[in-house]
Scaffold this motif. Structure first.
Motif, PDB file in Angstrom:
ATOM      1  N   TYR A  22     -31.612  82.556  71.229  1.00 15.94           N
ATOM      2  CA  TYR A  22     -32.675  83.196  70.729  1.00 15.94           C
ATOM      3  C   TYR A  22     -33.651  83.403  72.011  1.00 15.94           C
ATOM      4  N   GLY A  68     -41.181  87.801  62.695  1.00 16.22           N
ATOM      5  CA  GLY A  68     -40.628  88.548  63.789  1.00 16.22           C
ATOM      6  C   GLY A  68     -41.722  89.194  64.582  1.00 16.22           C
ATOM      7  N   GLY A  70     -42.429  88.345  67.533  1.00 18.13           N
ATOM      8  CA  GLY A  70     -41.849  88.845  69.114  1.00 18.13           C
ATOM      9  C   GLY A  70     -42.990  88.902  70.034  1.00 18.13           C
ATOM     10  N   LEU A  71     -43.175  90.109  70.529  1.00 14.71           N
ATOM     11  CA  LEU A  71     -43.933  90.561  71.719  1.00 14.71           C
ATOM     12  C   LEU A  71     -45.240  91.066  71.243  1.00 14.71           C
ATOM     13  N   LEU A  72     -45.113  91.246  69.937  1.00 13.19           N
ATOM     14  CA  LEU A  72     -46.410  91.762  69.484  1.00 13.19           C
ATOM     15  C   LEU A  72     -46.524  93.329  69.681  1.00 13.19           C
ATOM     16  N   GLN A  73     -45.537  93.979  69.936  1.00 14.97           N
ATOM     17  CA  GLN A  73     -45.528  95.395  70.531  1.00 14.97           C
ATOM     18  C   GLN A  73     -45.708  96.279  69.217  1.00 14.97           C
ATOM     19  N   ASP A  74     -44.961  96.122  67.988  1.00 13.29           N
ATOM     20  CA  ASP A  74     -45.372  96.749  66.996  1.00 13.29           C
ATOM     21  C   ASP A  74     -46.031  96.279  65.920  1.00 13.29           C
ATOM     22  N   ASP A  91     -41.838  83.539  64.726  1.00 12.44           N
ATOM     23  CA  ASP A  91     -40.837  83.903  65.380  1.00 12.44           C
ATOM     24  C   ASP A  91     -40.033  82.727  65.825  1.00 12.44           C
ATOM     25  N   ALA A  92     -38.596  82.949  66.209  1.00  9.69           N
ATOM     26  CA  ALA A  92     -37.812  81.702  66.713  1.00  9.69           C
ATOM     27  C   ALA A  92     -38.239  81.656  68.247  1.00  9.69           C
ATOM     28  N   ALA A 113     -40.174  79.120  64.016  1.00 10.62           N
ATOM     29  CA  ALA A 113     -39.555  78.941  62.792  1.00 10.62           C
ATOM     30  C   ALA A 113     -38.115  79.902  62.794  1.00 10.62           C
ATOM     31  N   ASP A 114     -37.085  79.264  62.431  1.00  8.21           N
ATOM     32  CA  ASP A 114     -35.790  80.157  62.231  1.00  8.21           C
ATOM     33  C   ASP A 114     -35.889  80.656  60.835  1.00  8.21           C
ATOM     34  N   LEU A 115     -35.914  82.218  60.757  1.00  9.42           N
ATOM     35  CA  LEU A 115     -36.081  82.878  59.438  1.00  9.42           C
ATOM     36  C   LEU A 115     -34.682  83.197  58.632  1.00  9.42           C
ATOM     37  N   ALA A 140     -41.445  92.728  60.414  1.00 10.71           N
ATOM     38  CA  ALA A 140     -41.736  93.434  61.655  1.00 10.71           C
ATOM     39  C   ALA A 140     -40.367  93.719  62.493  1.00 10.71           C
ATOM     40  N   ASN A 141     -39.953  94.650  62.178  1.00 13.45           N
ATOM     41  CA  ASN A 141     -38.354  95.050  63.001  1.00 13.45           C
ATOM     42  C   ASN A 141     -37.843  93.812  63.104  1.00 13.45           C
TER      43      ASN A 141
HETATM   44  C1  LIG Z   1     -36.941  93.652  67.465  1.00 12.72           C
HETATM   45  S1  LIG Z   1     -37.868  92.180  67.761  1.00 12.72           S
HETATM   46  C2  LIG Z   1     -39.147  92.376  66.832  1.00 12.72           C
HETATM   47  C3  LIG Z   1     -40.373  93.042  67.540  1.00 12.72           C
HETATM   48  C4  LIG Z   1     -41.546  92.477  67.471  1.00 12.72           C
HETATM   49  N1  LIG Z   1     -42.198  92.632  66.145  1.00 12.72           N
HETATM   50  C5  LIG Z   1     -42.717  92.969  68.422  1.00 12.72           C
HETATM   51  O1  LIG Z   1     -43.385  93.489  67.881  1.00 12.72           O
HETATM   52  O2  LIG Z   1     -42.397  92.839  69.517  1.00 12.72           O
HETATM   53  C6  LIG Z   1     -37.145  91.118  66.732  1.00 12.72           C
HETATM   54  C7  LIG Z   1     -37.731  89.519  66.811  1.00 12.72           C
HETATM   55  O3  LIG Z   1     -36.982  88.721  65.659  1.00 12.72           O
HETATM   56  C8  LIG Z   1     -36.977  87.502  66.097  1.00 12.72           C
HETATM   57  N2  LIG Z   1     -35.631  86.597  65.556  1.00 12.72           N
HETATM   58  C9  LIG Z   1     -34.481  87.093  65.461  1.00 12.72           C
HETATM   59  N3  LIG Z   1     -33.833  86.171  64.846  1.00 12.72           N
HETATM   60  C10 LIG Z   1     -34.799  85.316  64.320  1.00 12.72           C
HETATM   61  C11 LIG Z   1     -34.612  84.182  63.462  1.00 12.72           C
HETATM   62  N4  LIG Z   1     -33.599  83.840  62.893  1.00 12.72           N
HETATM   63  N5  LIG Z   1     -35.670  83.773  63.285  1.00 12.72           N
HETATM   64  C12 LIG Z   1     -36.816  83.983  63.770  1.00 12.72           C
HETATM   65  N6  LIG Z   1     -37.047  84.945  64.536  1.00 12.72           N
HETATM   66  C13 LIG Z   1     -35.881  85.721  64.766  1.00 12.72           C
HETATM   67  C14 LIG Z   1     -36.615  87.636  67.780  1.00 12.72           C
HETATM   68  O4  LIG Z   1     -36.979  86.472  68.385  1.00 12.72           O
HETATM   69  C15 LIG Z   1     -37.493  88.697  68.138  1.00 12.72           C
HETATM   70  O5  LIG Z   1     -38.714  88.588  68.440  1.00 12.72           O
END
Ligand SMILES: C[S@@+](CC[C@H](N)C(=O)[O-])C[C@H]1O[C@@H](n2cnc3c(N)ncnc32)[C@H](O)[C@@H]1O
Length: 245
Positions: A22, A68, A70-74, A91-92, A113-115, A140-141
């Motif tokens: 991850y 999800g 993540g980097l809070l871009q969206d 997020d993971a 957390a693992d989702l 979120a994506n």
């Molecule tokens: C495409 S990114 C989402 C972009 C994010 N919303 C942003 O604004 O930057 C997908 C996100 O899903 C998270 N992710 C993937 N599998 C996961 C899981 N099993 N549990 C939690 N988060 C997970 C990744 O760590 C990643 O941050």
């Protein structure tokens, strides 16, 4: 490269998540996002706008949960933090840029957390977003990302694992009492410079979502990013009040 290495070393993440890849995936995504920032901008703006529209008109604005994050871009973090009493970012992996942005808002919490629904653990969405005070949930994506690492693991992988993971997330969202905004990429299209479609990939493993409120494309890997003469475009869909397909 050096920045990527630094993130791999300094990001607080459990050994299990690190081993499962991850952290590596998050760092790679961050780097691609930086390289492709101009190409990604319209997609990120469309996702942020869809999320804000989705929480318009809510009778109560206590807790918002972003899955999800993540980097809070969206994710329109400042606006959500201003509208809701509390915002939980799940997020993971939370890389440092996201940690710093979250710290600017006293009502924002980071949850690791693992989702993916696991057979031996409680349903993650009910545990994280099922509370009485949760009024708004954003996926979120995230949806198309959930099966990627589980499908990549060594050993036997059941052929329907991808669709089961996608369905479990959608069912979990549909079972929540909060209003749910679902933003997800659904299909990858590979194109050459003549605009010819070379390949299509169903990112949701055969699961259909029904009629979206909004659709747009995400120029995920412009020419020269993945390969010189091919580009990858993702079709994205947004649902402002997800109740199931
Ligand atoms: C495409 S990114 C989402 C972009 C994010 N919303 C942003 O604004 O930057 C997908 C996100 O899903 C998270 N992710 C993937 N599998 C996961 C899981 N099993 N549990 C939690 N988060 C997970 C990744 O760590 C990643 O941050």
């Amino acid at each position: 490269m050096l920045v990527e290495l630094l993130h791999l070393v300094v990001t607080p993440v459990s050994l299990a998540h690190r081993r499962r890849g991850y952290l590596r995936e998050s760092v790679l995504l961050m780097s691609r996002g930086r390289r492709c920032r101009h190409a990604w901008a319209p997609h990120l703006a469309a996702a942020r706008a869809a999320i804000l529209e989705a929480c318009d008109g809510l009778p109560q604005r206590r807790v918002a949960v972003v899955l999800g994050s993540g980097l809070l871009q969206d994710v329109p973090l400042a606006e959500l933090a201003a509208r809701f009493e509390r915002v939980d970012l799940v997020d993971a992996v939370h890389l440092w840029p996201a940690r710093f942005r979250a710290r600017a808002h006293p009502n924002v919490r980071l949850i690791t957390a693992d989702l993916v629904l696991q057979p031996d653990r409680p349903e993650p969405l009910a545990a994280l977003c099922g509370g009485e005070t949760v009024d708004f949930v954003v996926s979120a994506n995230l949806l198309s990302q959930l099966p990627i690492l589980p499908l990549d693991r060594p050993g036997f992988v059941p052929p329907d694992l991808g669709s089961r993971i996608v369905r479990a997330h959608l069912d979990g969202l549909a079972g929540l009492r909060a209003r749910v905004c679902l933003v997800t990429d659904v299909e990858q299209i590979e194109e050459d410079r003549a605009g010819q479609v070379i390949a299509r990939l169903d990112l949701l493993h055969g699961v259909r979502l029904g009629r979206a409120d909004q659709r747009w494309t995400w120029d995920l890997a412009p020419f020269g990013e993945a390969t010189r003469h091919r580009r990858l475009i993702h079709r994205v869909e947004a649902f402002r009040d997800w109740r199931g397909p």
